[in-house]
Design a protein around this motif. Sequence first.
Motif, PDB file in Angstrom:
ATOM      1  N   GLY A  98      51.910 -54.741 -42.940  1.00  0.00           N
ATOM      2  CA  GLY A  98      53.322 -54.588 -43.268  1.00  0.00           C
ATOM      3  C   GLY A  98      53.559 -54.473 -44.765  1.00  0.00           C
ATOM      4  N   LEU A  99      52.964 -55.379 -45.546  1.00  0.00           N
ATOM      5  CA  LEU A  99      53.141 -55.339 -46.995  1.00  0.00           C
ATOM      6  C   LEU A  99      52.475 -54.100 -47.604  1.00  0.00           C
ATOM      7  N   ALA A 100      51.280 -53.756 -47.115  1.00  0.00           N
ATOM      8  CA  ALA A 100      50.577 -52.588 -47.650  1.00  0.00           C
ATOM      9  C   ALA A 100      51.304 -51.297 -47.303  1.00  0.00           C
ATOM     10  N   PHE A 101      51.955 -51.262 -46.155  1.00  0.00           N
ATOM     11  CA  PHE A 101      52.720 -50.070 -45.777  1.00  0.00           C
ATOM     12  C   PHE A 101      53.832 -49.808 -46.796  1.00  0.00           C
ATOM     13  N   GLY A 102      54.592 -50.848 -47.127  1.00  0.00           N
ATOM     14  CA  GLY A 102      55.657 -50.673 -48.113  1.00  0.00           C
ATOM     15  C   GLY A 102      55.117 -50.322 -49.486  1.00  0.00           C
ATOM     16  N   TYR A 103      54.004 -50.936 -49.875  1.00  0.00           N
ATOM     17  CA  TYR A 103      53.394 -50.676 -51.179  1.00  0.00           C
ATOM     18  C   TYR A 103      52.879 -49.237 -51.244  1.00  0.00           C
ATOM     19  N   ALA A 104      52.177 -48.793 -50.176  1.00  0.00           N
ATOM     20  CA  ALA A 104      51.650 -47.428 -50.154  1.00  0.00           C
ATOM     21  C   ALA A 104      52.779 -46.404 -50.113  1.00  0.00           C
ATOM     22  N   TRP A 105      53.830 -46.700 -49.348  1.00  0.00           N
ATOM     23  CA  TRP A 105      54.970 -45.786 -49.279  1.00  0.00           C
ATOM     24  C   TRP A 105      55.631 -45.663 -50.651  1.00  0.00           C
ATOM     25  N   ALA A 106      55.744 -46.766 -51.371  1.00  0.00           N
ATOM     26  CA  ALA A 106      56.343 -46.726 -52.707  1.00  0.00           C
ATOM     27  C   ALA A 106      55.492 -45.898 -53.662  1.00  0.00           C
ATOM     28  N   ILE A 107      54.164 -46.005 -53.549  1.00  0.00           N
ATOM     29  CA  ILE A 107      53.277 -45.243 -54.425  1.00  0.00           C
ATOM     30  C   ILE A 107      53.341 -43.749 -54.110  1.00  0.00           C
ATOM     31  N   ALA A 108      53.365 -43.413 -52.816  1.00  0.00           N
ATOM     32  CA  ALA A 108      53.240 -42.010 -52.409  1.00  0.00           C
ATOM     33  C   ALA A 108      54.567 -41.285 -52.268  1.00  0.00           C
ATOM     34  N   ARG A 109      55.645 -42.008 -51.964  1.00  0.00           N
ATOM     35  CA  ARG A 109      56.884 -41.328 -51.591  1.00  0.00           C
ATOM     36  C   ARG A 109      58.055 -41.569 -52.540  1.00  0.00           C
ATOM     37  N   THR A 110      57.831 -42.266 -53.647  1.00  0.00           N
ATOM     38  CA  THR A 110      58.922 -42.491 -54.598  1.00  0.00           C
ATOM     39  C   THR A 110      58.512 -41.988 -55.982  1.00  0.00           C
ATOM     40  N   CYS A 111      59.462 -41.987 -56.878  1.00  0.00           N
ATOM     41  CA  CYS A 111      59.206 -41.575 -58.262  1.00  0.00           C
ATOM     42  C   CYS A 111      59.270 -42.765 -59.216  1.00  0.00           C
ATOM     43  N   MET A 112      58.927 -43.944 -58.723  1.00  0.00           N
ATOM     44  CA  MET A 112      58.970 -45.122 -59.580  1.00  0.00           C
ATOM     45  C   MET A 112      57.920 -45.000 -60.683  1.00  0.00           C
ATOM     46  N   PRO A 113      58.155 -45.601 -61.851  1.00  0.00           N
ATOM     47  CA  PRO A 113      57.185 -45.523 -62.953  1.00  0.00           C
ATOM     48  C   PRO A 113      55.994 -46.455 -62.722  1.00  0.00           C
ATOM     49  N   GLY A 114      54.904 -46.179 -63.425  1.00  0.00           N
ATOM     50  CA  GLY A 114      53.739 -47.064 -63.418  1.00  0.00           C
ATOM     51  C   GLY A 114      52.921 -47.036 -62.153  1.00  0.00           C
ATOM     52  N   LYS A 115      52.875 -45.905 -61.450  1.00  0.00           N
ATOM     53  CA  LYS A 115      52.138 -45.850 -60.190  1.00  0.00           C
ATOM     54  C   LYS A 115      50.648 -46.121 -60.382  1.00  0.00           C
ATOM     55  N   GLY A 116      50.077 -45.556 -61.446  1.00  0.00           N
ATOM     56  CA  GLY A 116      48.654 -45.769 -61.691  1.00  0.00           C
ATOM     57  C   GLY A 116      48.319 -47.229 -61.917  1.00  0.00           C
ATOM     58  N   LEU A 117      49.162 -47.926 -62.657  1.00  0.00           N
ATOM     59  CA  LEU A 117      48.944 -49.352 -62.910  1.00  0.00           C
ATOM     60  C   LEU A 117      49.055 -50.159 -61.623  1.00  0.00           C
ATOM     61  N   PHE A 118      50.068 -49.889 -60.831  1.00  0.00           N
ATOM     62  CA  PHE A 118      50.237 -50.624 -59.580  1.00  0.00           C
ATOM     63  C   PHE A 118      49.093 -50.349 -58.604  1.00  0.00           C
ATOM     64  N   ARG A 119      48.597 -49.116 -58.606  1.00  0.00           N
ATOM     65  CA  ARG A 119      47.467 -48.792 -57.736  1.00  0.00           C
ATOM     66  C   ARG A 119      46.220 -49.569 -58.164  1.00  0.00           C
ATOM     67  N   ALA A 120      45.979 -49.655 -59.465  1.00  0.00           N
ATOM     68  CA  ALA A 120      44.812 -50.386 -59.973  1.00  0.00           C
ATOM     69  C   ALA A 120      44.917 -51.878 -59.654  1.00  0.00           C
ATOM     70  N   ILE A 121      46.102 -52.453 -59.813  1.00  0.00           N
ATOM     71  CA  ILE A 121      46.277 -53.877 -59.527  1.00  0.00           C
ATOM     72  C   ILE A 121      46.070 -54.159 -58.046  1.00  0.00           C
ATOM     73  N   ALA A 122      46.549 -53.265 -57.182  1.00  0.00           N
ATOM     74  CA  ALA A 122      46.392 -53.468 -55.742  1.00  0.00           C
ATOM     75  C   ALA A 122      44.931 -53.499 -55.322  1.00  0.00           C
ATOM     76  N   LEU A 123      44.064 -52.817 -56.066  1.00  0.00           N
ATOM     77  CA  LEU A 123      42.646 -52.746 -55.711  1.00  0.00           C
ATOM     78  C   LEU A 123      41.824 -53.869 -56.328  1.00  0.00           C
ATOM     79  N   LEU A 124      42.418 -54.687 -57.192  1.00  0.00           N
ATOM     80  CA  LEU A 124      41.658 -55.752 -57.856  1.00  0.00           C
ATOM     81  C   LEU A 124      40.960 -56.706 -56.880  1.00  0.00           C
ATOM     82  N   PRO A 125      41.600 -57.142 -55.781  1.00  0.00           N
ATOM     83  CA  PRO A 125      40.895 -58.060 -54.874  1.00  0.00           C
ATOM     84  C   PRO A 125      39.613 -57.497 -54.283  1.00  0.00           C
ATOM     85  N   LEU A 126      39.444 -56.159 -54.307  1.00  0.00           N
ATOM     86  CA  LEU A 126      38.201 -55.580 -53.801  1.00  0.00           C
ATOM     87  C   LEU A 126      37.003 -55.988 -54.651  1.00  0.00           C
ATOM     88  N   PHE A 127      37.242 -56.315 -55.913  1.00  0.00           N
ATOM     89  CA  PHE A 127      36.155 -56.631 -56.827  1.00  0.00           C
ATOM     90  C   PHE A 127      35.897 -58.140 -56.935  1.00  0.00           C
TER      91      PHE A 127
END
Length: 594
Positions: A98-127
């Motif tokens: 549920g949370l990832a759906f909203g986050y991914a939709w915001a990254i892919a379907r909106t024009c909000m600023p800082g998409k690259g930064l938010f994408r990088a932060i979302a992937l931090l737990p993978l490391f």
Amino acid sequence: MTMRTAEERALLLPHGRVRPVVTAEEWLRRLLLLLVVGFLLVGVLLPLVPLVARSLSDPEGRFVGLANYVRYFSSPGLASSFVNSLTIATATTLLAVGLAFGYAWAIARTCMPGKGLFRAIALLPLFAPPLALAIGLVYLFGNKGLVTTGFFGFFERTLGLPLAYNIHLYGMNGIILGELLYCFPQAFLILTVAASLADARLYEASLALKASPLRTFWVVTMPGMRYGLISAIFVCFTLAFTDFGVPKVVGGNFNVLATDIYKQVIGQQNFVMGATISILLLAPTVIAFVIDRIAQRRQMAVLTSRSVPLRPRPHRLIDTIALIYCSLIAAAILIVIGAVVYASFVDVWPYRLGLTLRHYDFRHVGGGGWAAYTNSLWMSFYSALFGVVIIFLGAYIIEKSRTWPLLRHFAYFLSMISVALPGLVIGIAYIFFFNPKSWTIAGLALPNPFAFLYGTMAILVLANIVHFYTVSFMTATTALKQIDPEFESVSASMRVPFYRTFARITLPLSLPAVAEIAMYLFVNSMVTVSAVIFLYSPQLRLASVAIVNMDEAGDTAAAAAMSVLIIAACLIARLVYTVVVHQLNRRTQAWRLP
């Protein structure tokens, strides 16, 4: 009647058909296919045989059927673990997807600023190892946590407000929070791809028909993302159901199947019950895998040759809401990982908060210290190196070869099912398969040709490659499918050996995918604990296992320090991967550029 030579008569089959000539090149293809199948049999399928057999036997090896399963479910303490694991997995899946759906939709379907930064932060737990995420929660919400005694404690002490600030971290709540952090980036990656694939014509038609945004969402958006949602649900459920690290740190008295296996095998040396619980751990993941495969077979192309890519349009209100939503989730991720980094430098938490490097001196704590960290680096390097060779060659033979179709389909099946094998199941299955010096089959004692691998670096590398085989295999297969088959056809017509075509055309065009597979194997080998915790030897201690040992001994700050070192190694690997792929794209992918 035409006279035939002796060689021609030898090639004739019944009814006058001509026997095809098998060239040396074709024999080489067959040999490579046999090697791939042999690797998958030894790494994936055969170790499950003694695991199943042990679950159906008593400690003396006598067949008892389902008696072990009856005994398991007859014990209230053990049987509750199965229900607990299902509860944790279900709750985590709902929250993470549920949370990832909203986050991914915001990254892919909106024009909000800082998409690259938010994408990088979302992937931090993978490391970060799952244990590190749990340790971060302990430092925030534990009995002496920063939030518990700092923020809320301040109001209670100064204002006299009896705030209920204890979230009861040690138990179900803590496990769900930890698993949510662990599963969120996995779901985000899948759903981002699904959200990015959209046909703008469908939205234009919906707008022309004056459909409401809610109706457009249910009629257009959701059908286009449903297969991504199914895959995200499968991945999150499997990870949460089988994870060992988070429940080990914050589980408390709330037992789950993963910790039960650890207690039975390590604590009580009860391998029979450990095998029984492993099968129970395996069953739901296999069912989820089958459902996911069925759904993927029914998947149809979202984008066709006539599709128009969807370009998000600026909308101040929606973009603002998306920015606030992503900021809250990104802040939560940064706070948890930041707590781990901060705690590794604090002198004595929470009494002396001065900064120090003494927790990085592992000489006075257990777990293996810097030697364990070095071992993990080498293990991850070997896993990436040999894994890339084995997986990419296997994918090439299965995808591009036309020899022995039934055997290729069998190899593809084995390549796909490893994703349904939890790391703990792989570990305990390898104990039963590789540890014995001989196997007893039908009353005959046969020497085990693979026994020399047990207790070595090789079995750790093998476990990692098998554990992460399917995702890497799918990455390689996707890259190979993007290469026009005409390359092989033209090479064959010109009698160019397939291995020369592979070296000069296929491999250079696939180098970005090869680098991605190597990075994926390295990072996951560094952070995993479940696949290797049963297989490491005292001479080959590992960093992720050292975190478990140090946390058990109460050396939580040292465990946080080791977690920071693992995160640093994974981030450096990601940085190297980014630079390498950028250079490869410039040199080998120029044909893709307009």
